[in-house]
Write an enzyme that holds these catalytic residues in place. Structure first.
Site, short mmCIF file in Angstrom:
data_model
loop_
_atom_site.label_atom_id
_atom_site.label_comp_id
_atom_site.label_asym_id
_atom_site.label_seq_id
_atom_site.Cartn_x
_atom_site.Cartn_y
_atom_site.Cartn_z
N ALA A 271 73.57 16.09 19.72
CA ALA A 271 72.17 15.75 19.92
C ALA A 271 72.09 14.45 20.69
CB ALA A 271 71.47 15.60 18.57
N GLU A 307 70.63 10.50 14.94
CA GLU A 307 69.82 10.27 16.16
C GLU A 307 68.66 9.34 15.86
OE1 GLU A 307 71.40 11.14 18.68
OE2 GLU A 307 72.75 12.54 17.66
N1 TRP Z 1 74.57 9.70 22.24
C1 TRP Z 1 74.71 11.00 21.63
C2 TRP Z 1 74.99 10.77 20.16
O1 TRP Z 1 74.13 10.60 19.41
C3 TRP Z 1 75.80 11.85 22.17
C4 TRP Z 1 75.92 12.10 23.63
C5 TRP Z 1 76.59 11.41 24.52
C6 TRP Z 1 75.52 13.23 24.34
N2 TRP Z 1 76.64 12.01 25.73
C7 TRP Z 1 76.02 13.13 25.63
C8 TRP Z 1 74.81 14.32 23.97
C9 TRP Z 1 75.82 14.15 26.54
C10 TRP Z 1 74.61 15.32 24.90
C11 TRP Z 1 75.12 15.25 26.18
O2 TRP Z 1 76.08 10.63 19.72
ZN ZN Z 2 75.34 8.75 18.54
#
Ligand code: TRP
Ligand code: ZN
Length: 878
Positions: A271, A307
């Site tokens: 997510a 999230e």
């Molecule tokens: N930041 C997201 C998390 O909550 C994960 C994430 C990083 C992500 N790169 C992504 C999700 C690319 C989808 C596509 O950990």
């Molecule tokens: Zn994260």
């Protein structure tokens, strides 16, 4: 997708420079359409450093239609288009740069930028920008330390795209000519480009509200396609729980008026925390008893929490650069773990986390893809969303929380969020805030972030009967042989031979010990405890207080005592697990485990059965020896067939020795079949299904029982548990049940994913052929990451004896799949290719075959940057 074969240049932490330009505001206008979308962007820029008039904007897969500065159209010799970006030669110190570009969502299978989820006729549009996807939306300064105010206007055909969403607060909407409509969103808080998001299409909404303690009311909206909106109730309950928990436990409030969540089946990861508009892989959002397992229910809770918690740990306080990724991910995983621990079972969550840490992160840290929690360089940042950055990062935060205590850690986080709200910061800033709030210098903790590898902890106890003293020496050794000293909190308890706790009274000369936690802040230290009558049994790393390996050759008698008497639930399990690993090592070395430790293990498990206060879920975990991957992880010259045989020996011995208890408990838990999704009911189901599985190893009656279990199942959890038993036993009824299941759930891609994964992990010779055939099944789609993970990644990661077939057919199959996927979704191809990463740890034949497969990939020209990076790093350290 493919690029020239030249390796992408490395980005280095040491080369970090603050951005020369600030982007104060970004106004975006989208004319949305699945085939061709037009994007108008106005960037209000101000030069911050230096006096260079040149401006470089990131941009990929964009078709530039025109470019203006302060309203003046630029001619072709005033800028240069290069791969990956655009250079404008003369830009005044303050300027508005406007671009118009064209993007093609339906043709975008990379799952980065703006793309189409579902069919051209009625799918919806959405975006994914982290880490560097915003440059596929428009020309920009695509780096997390450039924070801007976003105003986003979406325009589209109203019949085709009835719902229009972007992050921030709604700021008007209306009709346009020709059946079109528009909607505007303003995000009042400056944010980095990776947090931008939009969604548009036929979506339905489940709504609720959250009222914060100060009365601020937030509108919560979960969006999904028509057929799936009825499956969002659990996620909504989790979302409200997350808002309430973060307020109560960490004093965090949400500042916008709305919080949107959108579910999609087409997503590369779990997510994404885009401000005010989280986007979820449906797998982590949709849940009903018939279409999701108990595990799914817990994952929804954890990921919805994760999230949301990013709102503070990631969004309001963000990362200066991608090297600091663990600043947001490690901290947020820790917060997610605490959330689930407070709401469900702390011990269970800890056992699951530590199992993954050992199997995945320790393995990563010991192989060619090892990297520090804060890497020093990368070719492709997408390949650093790893167990090391996420899970080892969370372990570091957990150690700091242990060190500072609950209140001290809270004070530290409060200061961190207050001091850095609205900033893009570093891991040093995080440690400084935690330290300042507690009058401590935490700079030595940087060692954990800077150095790869799992440290080894050596332990030596000495008892002196005359003085009734017990001294305990702890020593750390860096795995890579370097001399790095990390602060290691070691939570300890002492037990007497009768299983009673011995009070730990320290001598005056000792290093400090608080609440049973010894801080090993040097290469070696000794603690002396007084009033200890006899040599005690030491329980180490309670709650797994540090991500280290124990060097100790395990003492079976001591472990059996702890597996019976430890009052720390995690360490009780830990002792039993260590004992089963000892038995496994014996079976691997000489065919069978030694009798005495085996009896000790079974005795402890009998005692666990008799312990009415024990959580059934924990008993189930105690009855589950580590899987083949985890057992093989610390070995060299691995022969996966031998690992499997030795493990079966242990599990079979357990099942035979405990058959009456397993049978009795299976019957006693008959009411666990109800579709009750409370944690208590889930725990009972978990134990019942574990008994069922063990009874299947015991005899044919077990298989008949599994067949009955399937017919009587009222939850997906039970149905899958029974079907797994039948399939793994190779029972004649398995095929029939598999077919009936596929028919029953034909319309549900998430449930079919489980059906694919179940078959991919059958540890029998014909499974490779079965998996090959399943790639041709109408429900399997190479474009869909969930399908690829369910069938191919599950096969490569969770079916070692078949993936590692000595004829190399498993490797060849996965290698071909990697190449095929690379032309579709490079991120996903790169992830699948990590299955070859541990090649050096296998016996010579497999080692050579795996390496040859990596060479074959490497020799193939035109790999994506993502895949080329994994392949090269896997081979380089050779
Ligand atoms: N930041 C997201 C998390 O909550 C994960 C994430 C990083 C992500 N790169 C992504 C999700 C690319 C989808 C596509 O950990
Ligand atoms: Zn994260």
């Amino acid at each position: 997708m493919s690029v020239d074969s030249a390796a992408k240049p490395l980005t280095r932490l040491a080369d970090y420079r603050p951005p020369a330009w600030r982007v104060e505001a970004i106004e975006l206008e989208f004319d949305l359409d699945a085939l061709v979308t037009t994007v108008d962007a106005r960037l209000r820029l101000a030069r911050e450093h230096g006096d260079a008039a040149e401006l470089r904007l990131d941009g990929e897969a964009l078709e530039l239609l025109h470019l203006d500065i302060d309203g003046r159209r630029l001619g072709p010799n005033e800028y240069t288009l290069a791969p990956g970006g655009l250079v404008i030669h003369q830009v005044p110190p303050r300027a508005v740069v406007s671009t118009r570009s064209r993007i093609r969502p339906a043709a975008n299978s990379a799952l980065e930028g703006v793309y189409l989820s579902g069919s051209l006729e009625d799918g919806f549009l959405l975006s994914q920008c982290e880490a560097e996807g915003f440059r596929r939306v428009t020309w920009c300064l695509d780096r997390p330390d450039v924070l801007s105010r976003y105003t986003v206007t979406l325009r589209a055909d109203r019949a085709r795209f009835p719902v229009l969403l972007a992050g921030g607060n709604p700021d008007g909407r209306g009709m346009l000519d020709g059946g079109r409509h528009w909607a505007r969103f303003v995000d009042p808080t400056p944010k980095p480009s990776y947090l931008f998001a939009l969604a548009a299409g036929h979506l339905e909404c489940l709504e609720d509200t959250f009222v914060a303690e100060d009365g601020h009311t937030v509108r919560l909206a979960i969006w999904a396609e028509h057929a799936e909106i009825a499956r969002c109730a659990h996620a909504m309950a989790c979302l409200k729980a997350a808002f309430a928990w973060d307020e109560r436990r960490f004093g965090r409030r949400y500042d916008l008026d709305v919080f949107h969540v959108v579910a999609t089946h087409d997503f590369a990861m779990g997510a994404m925390e885009n401000t005010g508009l989280n986007i979820f892989n449906s797998k982590y959002l949709l849940a009903t008893p018939d279409q999701a397992t108990d595990e799914d229910y817990r994952h929804v809770l954890a990921v919805v929490g994760h999230e949301y918690f990013h709102h503070w740990s990631g969004n309001r306080v963000t990362c200066r650069d991608w090297f600091q990724l663990s600043l947001k991910e490690g901290l947020t995983v820790y917060r997610e773990q605490e959330f689930e621990s407070d709401l469900a079972s702390r011990t269970l969550r800890r056992i699951e986390d530590v199992r993954t840490l050992w199997r995945v992160q320790f393995g990563e840290d010991a192989g060619p893809l090892a990297h520090p929690v804060r890497p020093e360089q990368y070719a492709e940042i997408n390949n650093f969303y790893t167990a090391t950055v996420y899970d080892k990062g969370a372990e570091i935060v957990r150690m700091l929380a242990t060190l500072l205590g609950r209140d001290g850690f809270r004070r530290g986080l409060d200061l961190y969020f207050a001091r850095h709200d609205g900033q893009a910061v570093t891991i040093e800033d995080f440690l400084a805030a935690l330290g300042d709030a507690n009058d401590r210098d935490l700079s030595s903790w940087l060692a954990w972030y800077r150095h790869a590898g799992t440290p080894v902890l050596e332990v030596e106890g000495h008892h002196d009967a005359a003085t009734r003293r017990f001294s305990l020496t702890l020593r750390q050794r860096a795995a890579k042989g370097d001399a790095v000293v990390r602060p290691v909190p070691v939570a300890v308890a002492l037990f007497a031979g009768d299983g009673g706790r011995i009070a730990m009274r320290e001598g005056e000369d000792a290093a400090p010990c608080r609440d049973g936690v010894l801080l090993l802040d040097a290469a070696e230290r000794t603690w002396t405890f007084h009033g200890v009558d006899a040599p005690p049994v030491v329980s180490l790393l309670r709650g797994f207080s540090a991500p280290v390996r124990l060097a100790d050759a395990a003492d079976g008698t001591a472990l059996a005592l702890l597996a019976r008497h430890e009052d720390d639930g995690f360490n009780r399990w830990f002792a039993g697990d260590a004992l089963s690993r000892l038995l496994f090592a014996q079976a691997l070395a000489h065919g069978r485990p030694d009798a005495a430790p085996f009896e000790g293990w079974i005795g402890a498990l009998r005692a666990a059965f008799a312990d009415a206060s024990l959580d059934p879920a924990i008993l189930a975990e105690m009855l589950t020896p580590a899987d083949e991957g985890s057992l093989a992880e610390p070995l060299t010259e691995v022969d996966p067939d031998a690992v499997r045989r030795a493990r079966e020996r242990i599990e079979g011995g357990l099942a035979a020795a405990l058959a009456p208890s397993l049978m009795e408990r299976y019957e006693a838990l008959a009411s666990a079949t109800e579709a009750d999704m409370s944690p208590v009911a889930q725990a009972r189901r978990r134990l019942r299904n574990r008994c069922l599985a063990l009874l299947c190893c015991a005899d044919d009656a077990g298989v008949a029982r599994a067949s009955r279990h399937y017919d009587e199942a009222r939850t997906l959890t039970d149905r899958l548990a029974a079907m797994t038993c039948l399939a793994q036993a190779g029972d004649a009824r398995a095929e029939q049940v598999l077919a009936a299941f596929a028919e029953r759930h034909a319309a549900d891609p998430l449930v079919l994913d489980k059906w694919f994964a179940l078959q991919a992990t059958i540890p029998r010779p014909g499974t490779l052929e079965r998996v090959v055939a399943l790639t041709l099944h109408p429900a399997f789609r190479w474009e869909n990451p969930n399908k690829v993970y369910a069938l191919l990644l599950a096969f490569a990661q969770r079916n070692p004896s078949v993936f590692h077939r000595p004829d190399g057919a498993g490797y060849r199959f996965i290698g071909d799949a990697v190449l095929r996927l690379d032309a579709i979704t490079p991120q996903v191809a790169a992830r699948l290719a990590t299955a070859f990463g541990a090649w050096r740890r296998y016996e010579p034949l497999r080692r050579a075959l795996m390496r040859a497969e990596l060479f074959r990939l490497d020799a193939r020209g035109g790999l994506s940057d993502n895949l080329a990076d994994i392949v090269r790093r896997s081979l380089d350290a050779s």
